[in-house]
Design a protein around this motif. Structure first.
Motif, PDB file in Angstrom:
ATOM      1  N   VAL B 158      76.963  72.264  71.716  1.00  0.00           N
ATOM      2  CA  VAL B 158      76.788  70.842  71.393  1.00  0.00           C
ATOM      3  C   VAL B 158      78.118  70.199  71.010  1.00  0.00           C
ATOM      4  O   VAL B 158      79.067  70.859  70.602  1.00  0.00           O
ATOM      5  N   ASP B 159      78.143  68.878  71.141  1.00  0.00           N
ATOM      6  CA  ASP B 159      79.377  68.155  70.875  1.00  0.00           C
ATOM      7  C   ASP B 159      79.708  68.160  69.373  1.00  0.00           C
ATOM      8  O   ASP B 159      78.825  68.347  68.549  1.00  0.00           O
ATOM      9  N   PRO B 160      80.950  67.954  69.020  1.00  0.00           N
ATOM     10  CA  PRO B 160      81.377  68.044  67.623  1.00  0.00           C
ATOM     11  C   PRO B 160      80.593  67.132  66.673  1.00  0.00           C
ATOM     12  O   PRO B 160      80.351  67.521  65.529  1.00  0.00           O
ATOM     13  N   ALA B 161      80.191  65.970  67.155  1.00  0.00           N
ATOM     14  CA  ALA B 161      79.453  65.061  66.280  1.00  0.00           C
ATOM     15  C   ALA B 161      78.098  65.655  65.914  1.00  0.00           C
ATOM     16  O   ALA B 161      77.675  65.613  64.759  1.00  0.00           O
ATOM     17  N   ALA B 162      77.446  66.238  66.927  1.00  0.00           N
ATOM     18  CA  ALA B 162      76.143  66.839  66.675  1.00  0.00           C
ATOM     19  C   ALA B 162      76.283  68.106  65.834  1.00  0.00           C
ATOM     20  O   ALA B 162      75.382  68.479  65.099  1.00  0.00           O
ATOM     21  N   ARG B 163      77.445  68.763  65.944  1.00  0.00           N
ATOM     22  CA  ARG B 163      77.691  69.974  65.163  1.00  0.00           C
ATOM     23  C   ARG B 163      77.502  69.726  63.678  1.00  0.00           C
ATOM     24  O   ARG B 163      76.831  70.484  62.993  1.00  0.00           O
ATOM     25  N   ASP B 164      78.090  68.633  63.204  1.00  0.00           N
ATOM     26  CA  ASP B 164      77.975  68.321  61.780  1.00  0.00           C
ATOM     27  C   ASP B 164      76.522  68.154  61.390  1.00  0.00           C
ATOM     28  O   ASP B 164      76.077  68.669  60.365  1.00  0.00           O
ATOM     29  N   TYR B 165      75.786  67.407  62.237  1.00  0.00           N
ATOM     30  CA  TYR B 165      74.380  67.200  61.914  1.00  0.00           C
ATOM     31  C   TYR B 165      73.641  68.532  61.870  1.00  0.00           C
ATOM     32  O   TYR B 165      72.833  68.793  60.987  1.00  0.00           O
ATOM     33  N   ILE B 166      73.948  69.394  62.844  1.00  0.00           N
ATOM     34  CA  ILE B 166      73.252  70.674  62.928  1.00  0.00           C
ATOM     35  C   ILE B 166      73.563  71.560  61.721  1.00  0.00           C
ATOM     36  O   ILE B 166      72.668  72.131  61.103  1.00  0.00           O
ATOM     37  N   LEU B 167      74.833  71.626  61.359  1.00  0.00           N
ATOM     38  CA  LEU B 167      75.202  72.428  60.196  1.00  0.00           C
ATOM     39  C   LEU B 167      74.522  71.883  58.949  1.00  0.00           C
ATOM     40  O   LEU B 167      74.021  72.645  58.114  1.00  0.00           O
ATOM     41  N   ASN B 168      74.486  70.561  58.856  1.00  0.00           N
ATOM     42  CA  ASN B 168      73.782  69.925  57.754  1.00  0.00           C
ATOM     43  C   ASN B 168      72.314  70.314  57.732  1.00  0.00           C
ATOM     44  O   ASN B 168      71.748  70.613  56.678  1.00  0.00           O
TER      45      ASN B 168
END
Lengths: 266, 232
Positions: B158-168
């Motif tokens: 997934v793209d870096p922006a979605a990464r943050d959401y996913i980790l969250n």
């Protein structure tokens, strides 16, 4: 859990197989209507008669083949493709997985067999054929009695049981081949096909040896009498039945062993 | 006892190739653990053994005292690196499927996460991009109330922006008692959420340590330690 697996399996297979069998039903009804018009007996419509007969024959054969293909593809995909990662991490035992898959496959094969027989029966059913069928039954009964030693209801039950065993061992032969094929790190489908051919050849060899053995007990083949032909049937039918049951058991346990201990997902 | 996963002398061979070589490892409850190592180091092999997808050649592995089987599968929520979802299903079919088979699955939670990511539950998986499918899978896995979450490369696709959401999503959706085992080589993205790291290479455990200790002792980020340990 077994019930839940059955349900999931049914859902996944029926989305193809239900429409397929509905098509067969619709075509059967249409064929019956066409026949009842008497149109096909008219010489001007010979081409139509041949065409519809051909179409119907192809459909009957295709329905059976497609049923088997869908069962086999579903088995392979749900277990040994990427979907296997989900299937094998469900909180269920290997036995439950295998039984649900084989169970649903068995039910579909039965539905298919019954549909095909019913469809043909519906189309050929009229007073004339009725009479010839009525004549045939005592003959069949007589034959069953001579070969198996029982007739009537018992004979029918035996035939049904025999068909059940045949369907089951056919399904299990596919499952064990697929399980053996997935042991290969690449070309799993090719592996499955080779496994199937291999098993087929082994069984053919055993059967041939068995037939020769049975033949040699009875007498020399050159002047074979009716009584001796009967004797051959009396031996081969029960022997092949027991053989199929034993084979099915072996297929099952090899499949289970591989799924449990030798899983090899990409 | 705080032990959740225990490996003793765990060995796995593929033919003559050793994938895991007499591994001894203990993972405790309530930790977020990074399983870090280069490609082909044995990460996925270890994860597959924990999930019962592979049987070890020798040694033992237990989860909550049980060898992998029905009992462990009930308490382990696994996100493989593959998309394992049936292409013909709709998202809500899959949710129904998970609800049927996992007692600890919470559909309300799943629908709420789908809503936040703008994924339509009536969409078929066939029509989704690879990244969206990965998000759906992660949502399914995190909507279980498991004892152990195993996430194999959860952010790779997934793209870096979605990464943050996913980790969250990962951090905010697990309870303190549970353990998360996270395998990745995108270390810098995740090192802030890790409590512990396990470095694995050529089937051997190179290092296990709490992130705090490691940073204190070496004064470097996990990412740079990783680059040093696994220098090519």
């Amino acid at each position: 859990m077994l019930g839940k697996l059955f349900q999931a399996e049914w859902k996944a297979t029926s989305r193809w197989l239900l429409p397929l069998h509905l098509i067969l039903l619709v075509v059967t009804v249409m064929g019956k209507i066409l026949l009842s018009t008497g149109l096909l007996e008219n010489e001007a419509f010979v081409a139509l008669a041949i065409l519809s007969m051909t179409f119907y024959t192809i459909l009957i054969i295709a329905t059976s083949i497609i049923t088997f293909v869908i069962i086999v593809v579903r088995f392979y995909k749900s277990l040994f493709s990427d979907e296997g990662y989900l299937t094998f991490t469900l909180p269920v035992t290997t036995n439950q997985l295998l039984i649900s898959k084989i169970g649903v496959a068995f039910i579909w094969c039965l539905i298919n067999t019954v549909s095909v027989i019913l469809s043909v029966f519906i189309l050929v059913f009229n007073e004339k054929t009725m009479d010839s069928i009525a004549e045939l039954i005592p003959n069949l009964n007589n034959g069953l009695d001579k070969v198996l030693g029982f007739s009537g209801f018992g004979g029918v039950l035996f035939i049904i049981f025999y068909i059940f065993v045949c369907i089951l061992s056919a399904i299990l032969m596919f499952t064990v081949s697929i399980c053996i094929g997935q042991l290969m790190s690449k070309h799993k489908v090719l592996g499955a096909i080779l496994a199937y051919v291999g098993i087929y050849m082994i069984i053919q060899t055993i059967s041939t040896v068995g037939m020769v053995a049975i033949g040699s007990i009875t007498s020399n083949m050159s002047q074979i009498s009716n009584a001796e032909v009967l004797k051959v049937y009396q031996i081969t039918i029960p022997v092949s039945l027991v053989f199929s049951i034993i084979l099915s058991g072996i297929y099952y346990f090899i499949s289970k062993y591989i799924m449990k201990n030798k899983l090899n997902l990409d | 006892m705080n032990t959740l996963v225990e490996c003793k002398d765990l060995t796995k061979m593929y033919g003559t190739k050793t994938a895991l070589d007499h591994i001894n490892l203990t993972l405790e409850k309530g930790r977020i653990i990074g399983l870090l190592g280069p490609n082909g180091s044995g990460k996925t092999t270890l994860i597959k053994i924990i999930n019962g997808l592979l049987t070890p050649n020798s040694g033992t592995l237990t989860v909550s005292g049980m060898t992998p089987g029905v009992g462990t599968k009930k308490i382990v929520s696994y996100l493989p690196e593959r998309t394992y979802l049936n292409e013909w299903m709709k998202v809500n079919d899959i949710i129904e499927f998970f609800k049927t088979f996992y007692e600890d699955f919470n559909p309300t939670k799943a629908y709420s996460m789908l809503g936040k990511l703008g994924i339509n539950p009536t969409d078929k998986l066939k029509t989704m991009s690879k990244g969206t499918k990965e998000k759906v899978q992660l949502i399914l896995v995190m909507s279980r109330k498991a004892d152990l979450y195993i996430l194999d490369e959860p952010i790779a696709g997934v793209d870096p922006a979605a990464r943050d959401y996913i980790l969250n999503t990962i951090i905010s959706n697990y309870d303190e008692e549970a353990t998360i085992l996270l395998s990745t080589h995108l270390i810098s993205d995740i090192e802030n959420i890790l409590d512990e790291v396990v470095f694995i290479q050529n089937g051997h455990i190179r290092l296990t340590s709490s992130v705090e200790d490691l940073r204190e002792k070496q004064g470097k980020s996990i990412d740079s330690i990783f680059r040093e340990v696994f220098k090519c």
